[in-house]
Every structure is written in structure tokens, then in C-alpha cells.
Enzyme design. Structure first.
Site, PDB file in Angstrom:
ATOM      1  N   ASP A  15     -22.258  14.290 -18.020  1.00 44.98           N
ATOM      2  CA  ASP A  15     -23.709  14.314 -17.782  1.00 44.98           C
ATOM      3  C   ASP A  15     -24.391  15.525 -18.411  1.00 44.98           C
ATOM      4  O   ASP A  15     -25.122  16.267 -17.733  1.00 44.98           O
ATOM      5  CB  ASP A  15     -24.001  14.284 -16.279  1.00 44.98           C
ATOM      6  CG  ASP A  15     -23.221  13.216 -15.535  1.00 44.98           C
ATOM      7  OD1 ASP A  15     -22.986  12.148 -16.123  1.00 44.98           O
ATOM      8  OD2 ASP A  15     -22.834  13.440 -14.375  1.00 44.98           O
ATOM      9  N   GLU A 187     -30.607   4.944 -15.654  1.00 46.10           N
ATOM     10  CA  GLU A 187     -30.475   6.223 -14.955  1.00 46.10           C
ATOM     11  C   GLU A 187     -30.592   7.362 -15.969  1.00 46.10           C
ATOM     12  O   GLU A 187     -30.951   7.161 -17.119  1.00 46.10           O
ATOM     13  CB  GLU A 187     -29.125   6.284 -14.224  1.00 46.10           C
ATOM     14  CG  GLU A 187     -27.935   6.052 -15.126  1.00 46.10           C
ATOM     15  CD  GLU A 187     -26.614   5.956 -14.383  1.00 46.10           C
ATOM     16  OE1 GLU A 187     -26.511   6.490 -13.262  1.00 46.10           O
ATOM     17  OE2 GLU A 187     -25.666   5.358 -14.937  1.00 46.10           O
TER      18      GLU A 187
END
Length: 551
Positions: A15, A187
Site C-alpha cells: 500500500d 479502494e
């Protein structure tokens, strides 16, 4: 032409959120239930990266006791504006089933190395929060909204709300600015402004093998956002031949010379498998702004490359990480992590017995609370980890040793304990999706040994434990174990279509101690060594894969 070899952050570093501040580049990555919270790496050339002190080091910033495995810190966002670093992160309290309890916070610092402030609570509507600083000074938070209702899209869109730095809270109306594409599971939003457009970079398709990066744009911050007509700007979906799989969850940065680079999540599966025991890593691709103002990879395609043209920047020299920790200093290496809470003298000490690490036994490996375990990431497919342990177990409830750990339902543990027949002994514990086992037919007696040396050799799929009385003459312990099970992909468990467990971290190797009797048992470790047997930053993964298969 100089090249960047992917991944740039090996081992569990998912991430990525990247920024540039003058000549310095920083990437923040997720840490989940591991403490301290958020990894920040620094570079000046986008090729060589050093780990900086962690920003979330205090219990007051991150209280994870009781958090489930793969809860905790999800998808941090790092930004910088007018002399201040901003770090947004989620503390996930539950994530299995229809509900997700996701609390979003902000901390700030004027120096990337800290100290970082106490957290400001933002919201709990969903995860993957990101802060955007507009040209006029206004700040905006975007995050996914999670919808628990049956027959609804759980990934309910990207919410936008203004953040007031003066009031230290979110203010004004909440807008849902993007519902995603047919890829679904939208997302990881990041907002950028360029060429008169607001660009929304999101991840779609889920963080496994269908992962992708979608770019949409609008001339208004509030939308509507038009999706790139060419589809995902980056994905490994449908390309099983690629060494870099799971490509998605990206953020972008421009160099001093206006070159564009995209950092993103990837995974490298073990040969002949879909298990990625190194976890989700960070890679980088070179990108461009097209004539019609879309962000695309430089080669015009959308597949991740192992080798990428490096920017024209001076080489950034970093010190190699020492292979052996002798426990002779005042503290521990920043490459060591603990589970859910800070290390404290209450249970881990290099002062009680100088030159040794003392681990006081606490709860079992099943615990979501107080485990006496410190470990470091596995960052290469071929490694050797070794330690020397001194302890005096008085009962089978006293244990200490060397652990290869994914989460509290998936691990292999070579432990020293006490047995009624064998006395002081060695045995192996195994946990496979919660199914507990002991691979040895009987414990190995080491009665009368003051110290014992323990070693784990991992070669791609294969894990073999060893023990020794002197650190020179080694004996194998037990069967060759499947290292591929210590992975996100194996940890995920479904029954009848219902998700029972999932993971987002990676393999750790380290030291631990348990006292299930409450008699103040402890173990002393003289050293811990971690040696990577292949320099994978210089050797193509495909070459290594071919070598392994040939063997």
C-alpha cells in the site's frame, strides 16, 4: 542507462504512498498488527531506500491490543504542505464478515524522523484515507465508504470531505465522488491536480491476482469523474507469466526534472504456486502524461516491469543492514517488530543481562493481546536465520525459541520446553489455518544443556529447522516444512462461501517466549542473525525461479 530493479521495497511493504520534498523521496507502507506503526523509507534516487524511524511508536498513537490478525494499520497516506508532514492511517478493529470497524487518524511532524504528534481522530466510515492539499490551501480527505448491508456494494464509493487544520476535524458536507468501474472493489483513493484536472487514482479488483490501478479525472473536485477510456493503467491480471503479480494500489510522484513515477503494490509468488510468502511488496514504474492529459505507463502498456529506467539523479548510498544483532547496544534494530504493542522493559530487555536479549514469557501464539515475540520481515526467498538460547523451562507451559510466523493461526515454531519423560527438550509446533500439530514423533531431549543453538533455513518453498550444542555441528529437526503456507494466499480461509479468515501481511522470522503458568519464565538470546543467500536486488526473479525449478 541506469535501471531500477523491482521490487524496490522487498518483503511485507504494501500500500505505498510516495511524496517528494525537494530532493528527498519518502514512501509510507502498511504495517497492520505489527508495532511500531507505518514503515517510512527514504531515497534520493528512487533506486536505493533506507528505513527511517517509525512514526507511530507510542501506545497513545496506536492502541492495537485485541486487534485481530491483519487488523491495525491499513494503507497510510503521507503528504507534505508548507513545512509539515501529514500522515493519515486507519486502525482496523475488525474486518471479517459484513462489518469493518475502521477508525481513521491524522498525525503530523515538522521532521520526517519525528517526533510525531498525538493523533487527531477523523472518522470511521471506511478505510484507505488520503489527504489532498489543494492549490488554495484547502485540505480534503478521501476514503472508501464501507457498506455492510446485504445486496449492496460493500465498496460503496469514495467519500470526500474537507479537513480544517485550524479546528483539527472534518467539516462541511460529505460527498460520494466516485463509485468505481465494473472491476469492482474500488479502494485506495489518492487525489492529484495537474493540467487543469483533478485526478483520482484508485485500486480496483481486490488486492489479490485481479488487482489493478484505475485513473479517473474531473475539472471539478466534486466530479463527475471520467474514467480513463483505455481501462486500468496498471494490472497483472491475466498475465501469469509475469514475475510481478497483484499489481495495484498506486500513488505517483514527479521528479525534479518532471519525470513521473508510479509506486504500487506487487506480490511475487513462489514457483509453481500462488503463495507469496514475502507478502505484498512495493514496486515502481515509469509513467508519462499523454498529449490528451491521461496518466499512462511510459511504454503505453499496463503490465508491471521488473526493470525500469531510473531518473537522472545522483546515486543515493545507504549503509547495508547488519546481518547479526548481538544485543550489545541500548536498544534494538528498527528492523525488529513486535505484535500489537510497543516493546517495553516489562517483557523485553537488553539491560537485565548485558549482551543478551531477555524475553519474559507471556501469552500463547494464539493471543491477540500480549505476546512476547520480536521478529523481522523475510525479504528474500533464500535465507538463514540463527540464534543461541539459554533458558530453564520448569514445565511444558514454558517455551522459547525460533519462530517462522505469519499470524496466530499460521506459523512454524522450533521451541525449547520441558517434557515429563524427555526433560528439557526441543519440539516443533505447527499451526495451519488454525489446525494445530506437532510434526515430531517425540520431543528431542537436550537435558543438561545450558545453551542451544537454533537455525532455520528457507529456500523458496522449503523450511528446515536445525539445532546444535555449539553453533558448528548442526542436526536437522523434523521434516522439511512448507514455507508457502506462511503467506496471505494460504491464510485466507473460506467455508461454504463464507470468509472465515484473511491476511494481508507477510512472513516474519524471529524470537519468542511463552509462560502459560505465570511463574516468571524467561529466555536469554545471545544473538539473532538473518542472512539472505541471494542478492535478489541484482538478480532477476525469473533467473532465480529457473534455477530453483532446475534443482
Amino acid at each position: 542507462m541506469s535501471e531500477i530493479i523491482n521490487p524496490i521495497l522487498r518483503g511485507f511493504n504494501p500500500d505505498p504512498s510516495i511524496i517528494r520534498v525537494e530532493d528527498d523521496y519518502y514512501i509510507a507502507t502498511s504495517t497492520f498488527e505489527w508495532f511500531p506503526g507505518v514503515q517510512i523509507h527514504h531515497s534520493k534516487d528512487l533506486r536505493n531506500w533506507e528505513l527511517l524511524p517509525h512514526p507511530l511508536t507510542r501506545h497513545s498513537q496506536l492502541d492495537m491490543l485485541g486487534n485481530p490478525s491483519s487488523g491495525g494499520v491499513w494503507a497510510p497516506c503521507l503528504s507534505y504542505h508548507e513545512g509539515t508532514f501529514y500522515l493519515i492511517y486507519t486502525d482496523v478493529k475488525s474486518h471479517i464478515g459484513p462489518f469493518k470497524d475502521t477508525h481513521n487518524y491524522l498525525v503530523t511532524a515538522t521532521d520526517i524522523r519525528g517526533p510525531w504528534s498525538e493523533p487527531i481522530y477523523l472518522n470511521s466510515s471506511g478505510f484507505d484515507p488520503s489527504l489532498f492539499h489543494d492549490d488554495n490551501g484547502n485540505k480534503w480527505l478521501v476514503n472508501i465508504v464501507w457498506d455492510h448491508r446485504k445486496n449492496k456494494n460493500s465498496f460503496g464509493g469514495i467519500l470526500l470531505q474537507e479537513y480544517s487544520a485550524q479546528e483539527e476535524k472534518l467539516v462541511g458536507s460529505i460527498r460520494n465522488i466516485f463509485k468505481g468501474t465494473s472491476l469492482g472493489l474500488t479502494e485506495a483513493p489518492h487525489l492529484y491536480k495537474k493540467n487543469g484536472y483533478y485526478y483520482l487514482v484508485t485500486a480496483e479488483g481486490g488486492t489479490r491476482y485481479n488487482h489493478a490501478v484505475t485513473v479517473a479525472r474531473s475539472q471539478s473536485l466534486f466530479g463527475p469523474y471520467e474514467v480513463d477510456p483505455k481501462g486500468p493503467v496498471l494490472t497483472s491480471k491475466g498475465k501469469p507469466e509475469l514475475a510481478l503479480q497483484k499489481a495495484g494500489h498506486a500513488s505517483i510522484v514527479e521528479t525534479q526534472d518532471n519525470e513521473v513515477y508510479m509506486v504500487h503494490l506487487t506480490g511475487r509468488p513462489l514457483p509453481g504456486s500462488e503463495n507469496c510468502n514475502l507478502g505484498r511488496e512495493t514496486s515502481i514504474q515509469k509513467a508519462v502524461w499523454t498529449d490528451d492529459q491521461w496518466l499512462r505507463l511510459e511504454d503505453g502498456g499496463n503490465r508491471p516491469h521488473e526493470r525500469v529506467e531510473a531518473p537522472s539523479l545522483p546515486e543515493f548510498t545507504i549503509k547495508p543492514v547488519p546481518e547479526t544483532e548481538d544485543f550489545d547496544g541500548e536498544g534494538l534494530s528498527i528492523h525488529f517488530n513486535s505484535l500489537r504493542e510497543p516493546m517495553s522493559e516489562e517483557w523485553v530487555s537488553v539491560k537485565e543481562r548485558p549482551g543478551y536479549l531477555r524475553l519474559r514469557g507471556r501469552e500463547s501464539m494464539n493471543s491477540n493481546h500480549r505476546q512476547s515475540l520480536i521478529a523481522r520481515r523475510q525479504q528474500a526467498f533464500s535465507i538463514v536465520a540463527e540464534t543461541e538460547v539459554e533458558c530453564r523451562p520448569q514445565t511444558f507451559q514454558h517455551m522459547a525459541g525460533l519462530i517462522y510466523y505469519y499470524n496466530n493461526r499460521n506459523y512454524y515454531y522450533l521451541c525449547i520446553s520441558k517434557d515429563e519423560e524427555a526433560g528439557k527438550c526441543l519440539y516443533i509446533m505447527s499451526n495451519d489455518r488454525g489446525d494445530y500439530d506437532e510434526p515430531l514423533a517425540a520431543p528431542i531431549s537436550i537435558e543438561g544443556w545450558e545453551k542451544v543453538y537454533l537455525k532455520a533455513e528457507i529456500e523458496y518453498h522449503a523450511l528446515q529447522f536445525y539445532y546444535s550444542p555449539d553453533g558448528e555441528n548442526w542436526t536437522a529437526v523434523g521434516p522439511v516444512l512448507d514455507a508457502g503456507k506462511i503467506s496471505d494466499d494460504h491464510a485466507e480461509l473460506k467455508k461454504g462461501g463464507t470468509l472465515l479468515d484473511q491476511g494481508f501481511t507477510g512472513a516474519f522470522i524471529g524470537l519468542c517466549s511463552q509462560d502459560l503458568s505465570g511463574r516468571d519464565f524467561y529466555a536469554d538470546f545471545d544473538y539473532f542473525s538473518y542472512v539472505e543467500r541471494d542478492n535478489e536486488t541484482q538478480i532477476s526473479h525469473k533467473t532465480e525461479k529457473a534455477r530453483y525449478v532446475a534443482q
